[in-house]
Design a protein around this motif. Sequence first.
Motif, PDB file in Angstrom:
ATOM      1  N   GLU B 121     -35.138 -44.333 106.982  1.00 23.54           N
ATOM      2  CA  GLU B 121     -34.994 -44.030 105.548  1.00 23.54           C
ATOM      3  C   GLU B 121     -35.851 -42.828 105.158  1.00 23.54           C
ATOM      4  OE1 GLU B 121     -34.054 -48.560 103.874  1.00 23.54           O
ATOM      5  OE2 GLU B 121     -36.111 -47.913 104.217  1.00 23.54           O
ATOM      6  N   ASN B 122     -37.024 -42.716 105.800  1.00 23.53           N
ATOM      7  CA  ASN B 122     -37.867 -41.559 105.529  1.00 23.53           C
ATOM      8  C   ASN B 122     -37.226 -40.278 106.044  1.00 23.53           C
ATOM      9  OD1 ASN B 122     -40.598 -41.623 104.195  1.00 23.53           O
ATOM     10  ND2 ASN B 122     -40.711 -43.512 105.392  1.00 23.53           N
ATOM     11  N   ILE B 123     -36.621 -40.381 107.243  1.00 21.11           N
ATOM     12  CA  ILE B 123     -35.996 -39.189 107.844  1.00 21.11           C
ATOM     13  C   ILE B 123     -34.846 -38.696 106.970  1.00 21.11           C
ATOM     14  CG2 ILE B 123     -34.614 -38.378 109.817  1.00 21.11           C
ATOM     15  CD1 ILE B 123     -36.335 -40.300 111.554  1.00 21.11           C
ATOM     16  N   THR B 124     -34.067 -39.637 106.434  1.00 25.68           N
ATOM     17  CA  THR B 124     -32.884 -39.240 105.664  1.00 25.68           C
ATOM     18  C   THR B 124     -33.172 -39.134 104.161  1.00 25.68           C
ATOM     19  OG1 THR B 124     -32.220 -41.554 105.527  1.00 25.68           O
ATOM     20  CG2 THR B 124     -31.274 -40.260 107.318  1.00 25.68           C
ATOM     21  N   LEU B 148     -37.765 -40.932 118.722  1.00 24.82           N
ATOM     22  CA  LEU B 148     -38.045 -42.036 117.801  1.00 24.82           C
ATOM     23  C   LEU B 148     -36.961 -43.110 117.790  1.00 24.82           C
ATOM     24  CD1 LEU B 148     -39.373 -40.125 114.689  1.00 24.82           C
ATOM     25  CD2 LEU B 148     -40.607 -41.898 115.915  1.00 24.82           C
ATOM     26  N   ALA B 149     -36.018 -42.970 118.739  1.00 26.72           N
ATOM     27  CA  ALA B 149     -34.836 -43.831 118.691  1.00 26.72           C
ATOM     28  C   ALA B 149     -35.164 -45.314 118.518  1.00 26.72           C
ATOM     29  CB  ALA B 149     -33.991 -43.616 119.943  1.00 26.72           C
ATOM     30  N   ASN B 150     -36.222 -45.791 119.174  1.00 25.83           N
ATOM     31  CA  ASN B 150     -36.505 -47.232 119.079  1.00 25.83           C
ATOM     32  C   ASN B 150     -37.542 -47.566 118.016  1.00 25.83           C
ATOM     33  OD1 ASN B 150     -38.530 -45.979 120.357  1.00 25.83           O
ATOM     34  ND2 ASN B 150     -38.788 -47.491 122.008  1.00 25.83           N
ATOM     35  N   ARG B 151     -37.836 -46.632 117.126  1.00 18.85           N
ATOM     36  CA  ARG B 151     -38.836 -46.898 116.088  1.00 18.85           C
ATOM     37  C   ARG B 151     -38.248 -46.763 114.681  1.00 18.85           C
ATOM     38  NH1 ARG B 151     -41.744 -48.621 119.285  1.00 18.85           N
ATOM     39  NH2 ARG B 151     -43.775 -47.973 120.119  1.00 18.85           N
ATOM     40  N   LEU B 152     -36.937 -46.623 114.601  1.00 15.49           N
ATOM     41  CA  LEU B 152     -36.326 -46.258 113.318  1.00 15.49           C
ATOM     42  C   LEU B 152     -36.490 -47.294 112.220  1.00 15.49           C
ATOM     43  CD1 LEU B 152     -33.075 -44.472 114.483  1.00 15.49           C
ATOM     44  CD2 LEU B 152     -35.191 -43.478 113.607  1.00 15.49           C
ATOM     45  N   SER B 153     -36.590 -48.570 112.600  1.00 13.22           N
ATOM     46  CA  SER B 153     -36.671 -49.591 111.553  1.00 13.22           C
ATOM     47  C   SER B 153     -38.117 -49.917 111.206  1.00 13.22           C
ATOM     48  CB  SER B 153     -35.931 -50.842 112.008  1.00 13.22           C
ATOM     49  OG  SER B 153     -36.535 -51.314 113.185  1.00 13.22           O
ATOM     50  N   GLY B 162     -49.428 -40.029 115.303  1.00 13.82           N
ATOM     51  CA  GLY B 162     -48.538 -39.091 115.980  1.00 13.82           C
ATOM     52  C   GLY B 162     -47.076 -39.420 115.685  1.00 13.82           C
ATOM     53  N   GLN B 163     -46.792 -40.715 115.742  1.00 13.21           N
ATOM     54  CA  GLN B 163     -45.411 -41.137 115.458  1.00 13.21           C
ATOM     55  C   GLN B 163     -45.031 -40.802 114.033  1.00 13.21           C
ATOM     56  OE1 GLN B 163     -45.946 -45.212 116.581  1.00 13.21           O
ATOM     57  NE2 GLN B 163     -44.870 -44.961 118.546  1.00 13.21           N
ATOM     58  N   GLN B 164     -45.978 -40.993 113.120  1.00  6.69           N
ATOM     59  CA  GLN B 164     -45.697 -40.680 111.721  1.00  6.69           C
ATOM     60  C   GLN B 164     -45.363 -39.199 111.552  1.00  6.69           C
ATOM     61  OE1 GLN B 164     -48.503 -42.065 108.781  1.00  6.69           O
ATOM     62  NE2 GLN B 164     -48.884 -43.969 109.866  1.00  6.69           N
TER      63      GLN B 164
END
Lengths: 847, 257
Positions: B121-124, B148-153, B162-164
């Motif tokens: 939701e943040n990405i979009t 980030l494929a497995n961190r989307l939710s 770093g992920q943020q």
Amino acid sequence: MFRTTLKNLAARKLRLLTTSLAVLLGVAFMAGTLVLTDTIGSSFDKLFADANAGTSVLVRGEAAFSSDMGDQRGRIDASLVGTIEGLPGVAAATPSVEAYAQLVDRDGKPIGNPGMGAPTLGGIWSQDRQLSPFALDSGRPPVGDHEMVIDKGSATKAGFRIGERASVLTKAGTQRARIVGIATFAGADSPGGASYTLFTAHAAQAYLTEPGKVDAIRVAAASGVSDADLADQIRAVVPHRTDVLTGAQVTAEDQQSIKDGLAFFNTFLLVFAVIALFVGSFIIYNSFSILVAQRSKENALMRALGASRRQVLGSVLMEAVAVGLVASLAGLLAGVGVASGLKSLLGAMGIDMPGGSTVLTTRTVVVSIIAGLGVSVASAVFPARKAAKVPPIAAMRDVAIDTSADGLKRPVIGIAVTGLGAAAMATGMFGGGGIAPVGLGAVLVFLGVAILGPVLARPISRVLGAPLPRLKGTPGLLARENATRNPKRTSATAAALMIGVALVAFITILASSTKASVARSVDRSFTGDLVVDSGAQGAGAGGLNPSFAAKLAKLPELGAVSAIRTTPAQVGGTGTMVTAGDPETLQQILDFGVTQGSLDHLGRHQIGIADLVAKEKGWKVGDTVPVRFAENGVQQFTIGATYEAAEQGGEYFVGLATYEANVADQFDTKVFVDRAPGVDLATARQAVDRAAHDYPQADVQDRAEFKQAQTGEIDMILNLIYALLGLAVFIALLGIANTLALSIFERTRELGLLRAVGMTRTQLRTTVRYEAVIISLLGAVLGLAIGAGFGWSIVRAMSGEGLDTFSLPVTQLGVMVAIAAVAGVAAAILPARRASRMNVLEAITAD
Amino acid sequence: MSTTLIEPIATDPAIRPGVAARALAATKRYGSGDTAVTALDAVTVDFRAHEFTAIMGPSGSGKSTLMHSVAGLDTLTSGQVFIGDTDVSSLDDKRLTKLRRDKIGFIFQAFNLVPTLNALENITLPLSLAGRKPDAEWLDLVVETVGLANRLSHRPSELSGGQQQRVAVARALASKPEIIFGDEPTGNLDSRAGAEILDFMRRAVRELGQTIVMVTHDPVAASYAQRVIFLADGRIVDELTEPTPERVLDRLMTFGD
């Protein structure tokens, strides 16, 4: 630390003000109530002192008993005036009458409403200037039976002029008399809003009492004779069961009766002030919780730098003291304004109060300051303790996330407190514990649900906000997420509104259930077509002259016609109202639902009793009960019947002969009418309307109108209570606005980010607005649930007393929810504007 | 300074092909009279499309002000700023917001993400604010690139720093903006995570054809760029292409503070 507090306060003047406002309004209302009742009380005190100034001794009938309508006493012989005048210590004596007399205005409408408002009275114009509280403002005293003096208040209200003829409704029928004088009462236009028609002594006895009977005698002492000595002299010559009082005693008694009336009124209004303060306390609690959370880093730094827990606690409490002081003092000032506002509100509802210079007593000042300070500080104690618990290490960490919804402790405590409250209410309602446990229980239920709030807030808000992402896109999604991200804050904010909504819902349900119950009782027991209502209730309020029912009975368009009368009486030692009528004709139109015995041939010393009374007192048919009317002594009555229809037939019922033999003034309160066979309703009604022409207070009603009229009073009280609860709801809305403002301040960077990546001002406003709507709806939903619970309980508790139908007014409750949503939008206006006007760059780079 | 390659002063406001953003005599002054401070002093600069540009300079040099002004977050005292052929300085708040939403990507140093929204939701977010559907293929590619494929939710609080920042990079890329601005995007990260982010940014320019302008004070970070602009006292004082950390550091020393 103290200096830090002051600096904090100075830096946040606006917030200090908005937070104070929540308590200020409650204090203002409380102070306003006290100022108003003190002012009214003091002007009445003066009024009565002036009115009785010339009276040394008052002679009247002894109180036979006391009922809801006050002391009931019989009349005395007018001949006593001569006896008293003959005493050596007497300078003058004058008879006094105080009985029903109602002026009719030029349009044929009776002036005043003695059933609901101030009494409409008639009396004797006393020639003795010293003894009479009345003084001519213009004109002259009455001479002969067809002249009168009226009070200036009524003259002004109706536009009457001297020389004009007017009608007066009395027990002896409608009298036409010429207005020859207009008088003031101890300098006031009227005695506390009551209307007065003053005749010669002869006319007054002929129209208002009966020849030879008066209500009291006012006596002035000769010079050198003390009031007490004169009273002793008079006591020696008057018959048994005559009351002899000194002027000072009369004044004290008059003042006390006003005080008692005002005390009820005072308590009634103070209840709403306390509700407002209770709601305000939630807002203080919430504001301080948010402030403490926002300042936890600062407090941790203080702790790290060596401040003790006590110092942190103290600094938060000092801020609460400042809020409380601002609220109390400003509230006190505003209270003076509120007092005059309340006076006009009551005036608009038909309750006139005399004016007078504003009275601000020390008690009012002390009570207001204690209330404002107490509520503010007590509400800030929990947040302050939380602030003190912040570990110094938190200065180095990010602010901890809210974990209040976790764990079992909260739901367990919440359910326990709610349960305790419900139990307290149950003992009050079902166990006969009275109003105190009910009130305490209600407070506990509110607190319990507020404690449960954070657990409930998330799931309920999710459901309430579910359609938002679809309706409003990303702003809607964010609104929902914002409303649920801090359930403790959301629920505490909603709880304030919950209280107001619960009370509004409760009284709405109570009113609607009462109306439904009345309608059902009318349907069940009234089999006729029309009712003529005089609007009068009880002693001194007058009613329809019995000639009206007699006139109706002769009309060919009508079938059965039967009237009822009511009077205060004492039955089995309890002051109450007794209804009378002709059982034979009445039972043709009114189904009493006789359960035992028969009303058909109710004898002179027989009485019918409603089932609920019989059950409560343990009486049955054949039992003997002592009955005392004002005029005669105690008599033994046999219970001839028990019946169900207490609402229409009254709790106690006697035959007309019994009534006529024991009650001085004969007035019909209602006349029930059935049309003759083959006559349509419109024709029957026309006939009744025509007959009613000469009886201005006659209100002709069909079945539907009758039901409505029976509950018309409910709507008036309902509106008054709505207006008073409006304050609590308004304070709750301030709370929503305050929470939003604080949240927005806290989310500055987040909002800056949103704006930077492309959220428009409109979208941001939408987000804030719908967060507010969710909070309001949460409060409304919780409030409705509690209100419905309260309503259901009271209907269950009072099912034996005529409140037997539980009615949920779905439309009204739906409107309430809609209003709550709109109110949420209103509360969000300023915070939303502030959020949307934020400078993006400053916001995103803010600390 | 004789060795530096300063762009010729462009007097023609019309943007030339291959330029994603431009500042034209951009001046920003705070205060007035004797106490006035000039943050930007008639800076003129082009940011070329499909290029990774770093802006460097000591604190107070005006580097952030320059970036904020070009990105439509700050207003100029005088001069003009263009994104594509849009004159940013002429836009009202509404148009400016839409410009940021549709044509600009942002990567801030910290607090890049909305805490109540998950990674996807943040990405979009800019797209959903615009009421647009993301280009699924492009979104997959972006998410794939930043890993980030497995961190989307996940919500931001469940992601490492770093992920943020990777989510922030993905958000900046998701709407295929004309230009992406980074304000010290690695300033809060350890060097390993920082390197990862910078690598993503470089790949976004080289492999995905994006345009990035980044403010930094870290010579290593600047070395990921293709071109470095040096600011001092509100003026462009130097420029470097194909930088290495050593060369950047050298230049900084020359006009050090």
